[in-house]
Motif scaffolding. Structure first.
Motif, PDB file in Angstrom:
ATOM      1  N   MET A   1     -29.335  18.780  11.614  1.00  0.00           N
ATOM      2  CA  MET A   1     -28.631  18.537  10.353  1.00  0.00           C
ATOM      3  C   MET A   1     -27.220  18.041  10.632  1.00  0.00           C
ATOM      4  N   ALA A   2     -26.742  17.155   9.788  1.00  0.00           N
ATOM      5  CA  ALA A   2     -25.384  16.644   9.945  1.00  0.00           C
ATOM      6  C   ALA A   2     -24.393  17.755   9.632  1.00  0.00           C
ATOM      7  N   PHE A   3     -23.380  17.823  10.437  1.00  0.00           N
ATOM      8  CA  PHE A   3     -22.324  18.817  10.216  1.00  0.00           C
ATOM      9  C   PHE A   3     -21.577  18.464   8.935  1.00  0.00           C
ATOM     10  N   ALA A   4     -21.399  19.430   8.054  1.00  0.00           N
ATOM     11  CA  ALA A   4     -20.762  19.173   6.766  1.00  0.00           C
ATOM     12  C   ALA A   4     -19.248  19.219   6.905  1.00  0.00           C
ATOM     13  N   TYR A   5     -18.599  18.176   6.426  1.00  0.00           N
ATOM     14  CA  TYR A   5     -17.147  18.095   6.446  1.00  0.00           C
ATOM     15  C   TYR A   5     -16.612  18.265   5.024  1.00  0.00           C
ATOM     16  N   ALA A   6     -15.582  19.048   4.896  1.00  0.00           N
ATOM     17  CA  ALA A   6     -14.877  19.101   3.621  1.00  0.00           C
ATOM     18  C   ALA A   6     -13.981  17.876   3.520  1.00  0.00           C
ATOM     19  N   PRO A   7     -13.794  17.340   2.334  1.00  0.00           N
ATOM     20  CA  PRO A   7     -12.903  16.188   2.189  1.00  0.00           C
ATOM     21  C   PRO A   7     -11.492  16.521   2.682  1.00  0.00           C
ATOM     22  N   ALA A   8     -10.866  15.544   3.334  1.00  0.00           N
ATOM     23  CA  ALA A   8      -9.503  15.725   3.837  1.00  0.00           C
ATOM     24  C   ALA A   8      -8.677  14.500   3.449  1.00  0.00           C
ATOM     25  N   PRO A   9      -8.406  14.329   2.168  1.00  0.00           N
ATOM     26  CA  PRO A   9      -7.723  13.108   1.715  1.00  0.00           C
ATOM     27  C   PRO A   9      -6.244  13.098   2.067  1.00  0.00           C
ATOM     28  N   GLU A  10      -5.765  11.924   2.444  1.00  0.00           N
ATOM     29  CA  GLU A  10      -4.336  11.706   2.628  1.00  0.00           C
ATOM     30  C   GLU A  10      -3.718  11.440   1.261  1.00  0.00           C
ATOM     31  N   SER A  11      -2.526  11.934   1.035  1.00  0.00           N
ATOM     32  CA  SER A  11      -1.871  11.775  -0.254  1.00  0.00           C
ATOM     33  C   SER A  11      -1.369  10.351  -0.443  1.00  0.00           C
ATOM     34  N   ARG A  12      -1.564   9.826  -1.637  1.00  0.00           N
ATOM     35  CA  ARG A  12      -1.010   8.522  -2.008  1.00  0.00           C
ATOM     36  C   ARG A  12       0.440   8.621  -2.443  1.00  0.00           C
ATOM     37  N   ALA A  13       0.918   9.833  -2.619  1.00  0.00           N
ATOM     38  CA  ALA A  13       2.253  10.019  -3.182  1.00  0.00           C
ATOM     39  C   ALA A  13       3.351   9.494  -2.267  1.00  0.00           C
ATOM     40  N   VAL A  14       3.047   9.280  -0.983  1.00  0.00           N
ATOM     41  CA  VAL A  14       4.082   8.816  -0.050  1.00  0.00           C
ATOM     42  C   VAL A  14       4.387   7.334  -0.238  1.00  0.00           C
ATOM     43  N   VAL A  15       3.566   6.636  -1.023  1.00  0.00           N
ATOM     44  CA  VAL A  15       3.778   5.204  -1.257  1.00  0.00           C
ATOM     45  C   VAL A  15       4.248   4.992  -2.684  1.00  0.00           C
ATOM     46  N   ASP A  16       5.406   4.383  -2.835  1.00  0.00           N
ATOM     47  CA  ASP A  16       5.960   4.088  -4.146  1.00  0.00           C
ATOM     48  C   ASP A  16       5.810   2.589  -4.406  1.00  0.00           C
ATOM     49  N   LEU A  17       4.800   2.236  -5.173  1.00  0.00           N
ATOM     50  CA  LEU A  17       4.512   0.832  -5.452  1.00  0.00           C
ATOM     51  C   LEU A  17       5.207   0.383  -6.735  1.00  0.00           C
ATOM     52  N   ALA A  18       5.843  -0.761  -6.672  1.00  0.00           N
ATOM     53  CA  ALA A  18       6.407  -1.370  -7.868  1.00  0.00           C
ATOM     54  C   ALA A  18       5.304  -2.102  -8.632  1.00  0.00           C
ATOM     55  N   PRO A  19       5.476  -2.320  -9.929  1.00  0.00           N
ATOM     56  CA  PRO A  19       4.452  -3.048 -10.695  1.00  0.00           C
ATOM     57  C   PRO A  19       4.248  -4.476 -10.193  1.00  0.00           C
ATOM     58  N   SER A  20       5.345  -5.122  -9.756  1.00  0.00           N
ATOM     59  CA  SER A  20       5.229  -6.498  -9.276  1.00  0.00           C
ATOM     60  C   SER A  20       6.290  -6.756  -8.221  1.00  0.00           C
ATOM     61  N   TYR A  21       6.032  -7.801  -7.399  1.00  0.00           N
ATOM     62  CA  TYR A  21       6.930  -8.143  -6.299  1.00  0.00           C
ATOM     63  C   TYR A  21       7.204  -9.638  -6.313  1.00  0.00           C
ATOM     64  N   GLY A  22       8.437  -9.979  -5.980  1.00  0.00           N
ATOM     65  CA  GLY A  22       8.809 -11.373  -5.837  1.00  0.00           C
ATOM     66  C   GLY A  22       8.697 -11.825  -4.396  1.00  0.00           C
ATOM     67  N   LEU A  23       9.319 -12.937  -4.092  1.00  0.00           N
ATOM     68  CA  LEU A  23       9.335 -13.503  -2.747  1.00  0.00           C
ATOM     69  C   LEU A  23      10.593 -13.034  -2.023  1.00  0.00           C
ATOM     70  N   PHE A  24      10.498 -12.866  -0.716  1.00  0.00           N
ATOM     71  CA  PHE A  24      11.653 -12.440   0.066  1.00  0.00           C
ATOM     72  C   PHE A  24      12.237 -13.665   0.755  1.00  0.00           C
ATOM     73  N   ILE A  25      13.338 -14.168   0.211  1.00  0.00           N
ATOM     74  CA  ILE A  25      13.963 -15.394   0.714  1.00  0.00           C
ATOM     75  C   ILE A  25      15.451 -15.146   0.898  1.00  0.00           C
ATOM     76  N   ASP A  26      15.947 -15.489   2.076  1.00  0.00           N
ATOM     77  CA  ASP A  26      17.370 -15.371   2.389  1.00  0.00           C
ATOM     78  C   ASP A  26      17.894 -13.948   2.158  1.00  0.00           C
ATOM     79  N   GLY A  27      17.089 -12.974   2.563  1.00  0.00           N
ATOM     80  CA  GLY A  27      17.532 -11.586   2.518  1.00  0.00           C
ATOM     81  C   GLY A  27      17.415 -10.890   1.188  1.00  0.00           C
ATOM     82  N   GLU A  28      16.854 -11.560   0.178  1.00  0.00           N
ATOM     83  CA  GLU A  28      16.742 -10.973  -1.151  1.00  0.00           C
ATOM     84  C   GLU A  28      15.373 -11.273  -1.752  1.00  0.00           C
ATOM     85  N   PHE A  29      14.927 -10.384  -2.626  1.00  0.00           N
ATOM     86  CA  PHE A  29      13.709 -10.659  -3.385  1.00  0.00           C
ATOM     87  C   PHE A  29      14.055 -11.560  -4.563  1.00  0.00           C
ATOM     88  N   ALA A  30      13.242 -12.592  -4.747  1.00  0.00           N
ATOM     89  CA  ALA A  30      13.524 -13.584  -5.782  1.00  0.00           C
ATOM     90  C   ALA A  30      12.234 -13.979  -6.490  1.00  0.00           C
TER      91      ALA A  30
END
Length: 493
Positions: A1-30
């Protein structure tokens, strides 16, 4: 029988995503000139993660002009000063490695174990490694006073988004070039987060520019007249188009393209070790690896024993949530890639090969493909000749070492190969006969920033990594197609 593993999810909370992103040109997002936004989705759930900007030809021109303006100051810095920025970037990557690993898994679909334990350590290692070269270029073997080329246009794929970025940007900056980089349209987020790392590290404006978008953005970057160097990793088809575009210009080019690697198992091989290497060779990163060992060549006398062990091992692979630390095989990167994998696997069955996959319950949302192997494969089958870029293994047999080499080399590609044997003489003899840029012995998919990587034939030309990776970004350094480059390529193996 396959050994049963309990789920071990990594948290998504460490990533802070913005709704949208621009281009990175000359040191700034535009904002982009065209104002068009596109969506990037999670391959595991099909949820929209964020919107990103579709860069236009005008945006490409803005980024190239920013890189050209920054080049004079950046290239004039002493190597030790450039090294400080690279070291700083490497340390920030280490400090933010958990965040970046979760981000990469969300946007790409690969298991968190791989992005955390393989991708991110290698990303930091490449910046550390090339930081060490920045003040030693006079001793790299490319002349007493090697000079940077200028502006490097770099286009990277979706299978290792952040790692391919590191392979491209680290040597370019170490040698004094400035960069305009375009990530793949399905995995733009880690490159955009890297742009923030550049700001955090205090990198001078314009040294690194990030343009998101589809193939039209990449084509505009390749064709721009003020770009001195093109570096591309991706499909052979696109690589050929790039070669046609730059033909007749003075642009330097390196192309790291597709592969159909042979993994050769001799009758004296340590079979349990070989099975692990085979699994790692084809199922790592869902088979989304240009150097994947997608053709297994087994000596007839041990074929049955090996296949029995291999099927048993495949039955233990866990397919599912990429953020679960127990997961071995994550999601296929996109619906388009899943359709290609499915079509080629169906073609294998239609052409008479025997298909086998372990019992596997796949999630109902997202893009998934069970680990699969084919036996009864001939060299005429499409699954033995075309790059599937998925978790599909074709098994062929051979009787003699000469037959193994002949079958291994019977491909338009020449990126990598694997050899499994206890005899050093047999390993060295086989490696010397294989037409592949990198050959592993009794292991597979082992990478190090000090080791050069690249291919032959339709797998491209040029080398990335190691001292060899500096040549592509230095004026006067002999290119990969020169006599010296060819000799160096032979020594890579």
């Amino acid at each position: 029988m396959a050994f049963a593993y309990a789920p071990a999810p990594e948290s998504r909370a460490v990533v802070d995503l913005a709704p949208s992103y621009g281009l990175f040109i000359d040191g700034e997002f535009a904002e982009g000139a065209g104002g068009e936004l596109r969506k990037t989705v999670s391959p595991a759930t099909e949820e929209v993660l964020a919107e990103y900007t579709q860069a236009t030809a005008d945006d490409v021109d803005r980024a190239v002009r920013a890189a050209r303006k920054a080049f004079g100051t950046w290239s004039a810095l002493p190597g030790a000063e450039r090294a400080k920025y690279l070291f700083r970037i490497a340390r920030i990557i280490q400090e933010r490695s958990r965040e970046l690993a979760v981000l990469e898994t969300l946007d790409n679909g690969k298991p968190i174990r791989e992005s955390r334990d393989a991708d991110l350590p290698l990303v930091a290692a490449h910046f550390f490694y090339y930081a060490g070269w920045a003040d030693k270029l006079d001793h790299a073997g490319y002349g007493a006073d090697p000079r940077p080329l200028g502006v490097a246009g770099q286009v990277i794929p979706w299978n290792f988004p952040l790692l391919m970025l590191a392979w491209k940007i680290a040597p370019a900056l170490a040698t004094g070039n400035t960069v305009v980089l375009k990530p793949a349209e399905t995995t733009p987020l880690s490159a955009l987060f890297f742009a923030d790392i550049c700001r955090q590290a205090g990198l001078p404006k314009g040294v690194v520019n990030i343009l998101t978008g589809d193939g039209t953005t990449g084509a505009a970057l390749v064709a721009h007249p003020d770009v001195n160097k093109i570096a591309f990793t991706g499909s052979t088809e696109v690589g050929k188009a790039i070669a046609r575009t730059v033909a007749g210009t003075d642009k330097r080019v390196t192309l790291e393209l597709g592969g159909k690697a042979a993994n050769i198992v001799y009758d004296d091989a340590p079979l349990d070790q070989a099975v692990e290497g085979i699994v790692n060779g084809i199922f790592f990163n869902q088979g989304h690896v240009c150097c994947a060992g997608s053709r297994l060549l087994v000596q007839e006398s041990v074929a049955e024993e090996l296949l029995t062990a291999l099927k048993r091992r495949m039955g233990t692979l866990r397919v599912g949530d990429p953020l679960d630390k127990n997961t071995d095989i994550g999601a296929v990167n996109s619906a388009e890639q899943l359709a290609r994998i499915t079509a080629l696997a169906d073609a294998g069955e239609a052409e008479g090969a025997e298909r086998w996959a372990p019992a596997c319950e796949l999630p109902t949302t997202g893009y998934w493909f069970a680990p699969t192997l084919f036996t009864g494969v001939t060299q005429a089958h499409r699954i033995a000749r075309e790059e599937i870029f998925g978790p599909v293994l074709s098994v062929l047999t051979f009787r003699t070492p000469a037959e193994a080499v002949e079958k291994a080399n019977n491909t338009p590609y020449g990126l990598s190969a694997g050899i499994w044997t206890e005899k050093g003489s047999r390993m060295l003899w086989t490696a010397s006969k294989l037409r592949a840029g990198i050959v592993w012995s009794n292991t597979f998919n082992k990478f190090d920033p000090a080791s050069p990587f690249g291919g032959y034939k339709e797998s491209g030309y040029g080398r990335e990594g190691g001292r060899h990776g500096l040549a592509a970004y230095l004026a006067g350094a002999e290119g990969p197609t020169s006599e010296r480059g060819a000799r160096d390529g032979e020594r890579d193996r």
